[in-house]
Design a protein around this motif. Structure first.
Motif, short mmCIF file in Angstrom:
data_model
loop_
_atom_site.label_atom_id
_atom_site.label_comp_id
_atom_site.label_asym_id
_atom_site.label_seq_id
_atom_site.Cartn_x
_atom_site.Cartn_y
_atom_site.Cartn_z
N ALA A 219 -4.92 3.91 -3.37
CA ALA A 219 -3.71 3.20 -2.92
C ALA A 219 -4.09 1.91 -2.20
N ALA B 263 0.98 4.09 -2.85
CA ALA B 263 0.74 5.48 -2.45
C ALA B 263 1.87 6.39 -2.93
N ILE C 214 0.84 -1.21 0.00
CA ILE C 214 0.00 0.00 0.00
C ILE C 214 0.88 1.26 0.00
N CYS C 215 1.94 1.26 0.79
CA CYS C 215 2.87 2.41 0.80
C CYS C 215 3.53 2.60 -0.55
N PRO D 109 6.89 7.56 1.07
CA PRO D 109 6.24 6.26 1.15
C PRO D 109 6.98 5.12 0.46
N ILE E 117 -1.86 9.03 3.20
CA ILE E 117 -0.81 8.02 3.40
C ILE E 117 0.54 8.58 2.97
N ALA E 118 0.57 9.15 1.77
CA ALA E 118 1.84 9.67 1.23
C ALA E 118 2.35 10.85 2.05
N TRP F 196 -7.00 9.49 -3.25
CA TRP F 196 -5.77 8.75 -3.61
C TRP F 196 -5.39 7.74 -2.54
N ASP F 197 -5.83 7.97 -1.30
CA ASP F 197 -5.65 6.96 -0.26
C ASP F 197 -6.49 5.73 -0.57
#
Length: 195
Positions: A168, A91, A87-88, A106, A99-100, A164-165
């Motif tokens: 991701a 992102a 996921i990171c 990330p 997250i980013a 965008w989270d």
């Protein structure tokens, strides 16, 4: 033991190409002046790809030398950590969401989680060398990025949208699912979930 030497050479070459900005910024600047920004990226990309080929070949040929035997529960912990790593990673490739921006870098965080997760479930010498080196690279790179940020050389990506989270997480879950289901075994010859 020659194959272990090839693995070590591959690790040094691959991580070395990815630490040029940290350990030899003057060399990087000279190369950018010589080849231009895009030309340097092409040279760097070719060097990284060749180093990766050497690393993979050395990994495939490395003898199994067990240093320790991870408890069975470590496989589940690795699988859990890898979900966050993927996921990171995703992102880091998308416009910035929470997250980013919270992770700041990330993709570097993704590499650190990936390396730590694999160190926890692999006790052979080749794994310790490979994943330990990448974990060290991640830590050094994060420290360097923090210093460069304070010096104004690096700016963090600004927050764009929480959508965008969601993207991701959805894409990360899909990629993670594919790796657990088949891709990891096809690409690396190891099934994450022993059948």
């Amino acid at each position: 033991m020659q194959s272990m030497t090839i693995l070590i050479l591959g690790i040094i070459l691959f991580i070395g190409t990815h630490m040029i900005r940290i350990v030899a910024p003057g060399f990087r600047r000279a190369m950018v002046q010589k080849f231009g920004e895009n030309g340097w990226k092409a040279v760097h990309g070719i060097a990284s790809t060749l180093a990766l080929v050497v690393l993979i070949y050395g990994w495939q040929q490395a003898p199994v030398v067990d240093l320790w035997f991870p408890p069975k529960g470590m496989t589940h912990l690795t699988l859990t950590l890898m979900l966050f790593a993927v996921i990171c990673l995703v992102a880091g490739l998308l416009p910035a969401g929470h997250i980013a921006t919270k992770a700041k870098h990330p993709m570097v965080l993704s590499v650190k989680i990936w390396a730590l997760a694999h160190l926890l479930s692999n006790g052979d010498l080749a794994s310790v060398l490979l994943f330990g080196s990448f974990l060290a690279w991640g830590v050094i790179t994060r420290i360097s990025l923090k210093r460069r940020q304070r010096a104004g050389e690096v700016t963090l990506r600004p927050f764009v949208s929480a959508k965008w989270d969601l993207a991701a997480v959805v894409v990360g879950l899909a990629v993670y699912g594919l790796f657990v289901w088949k891709l990891h075994a096809l690409l690396f010859g190891v099934a994450p979930l022993p059948m």
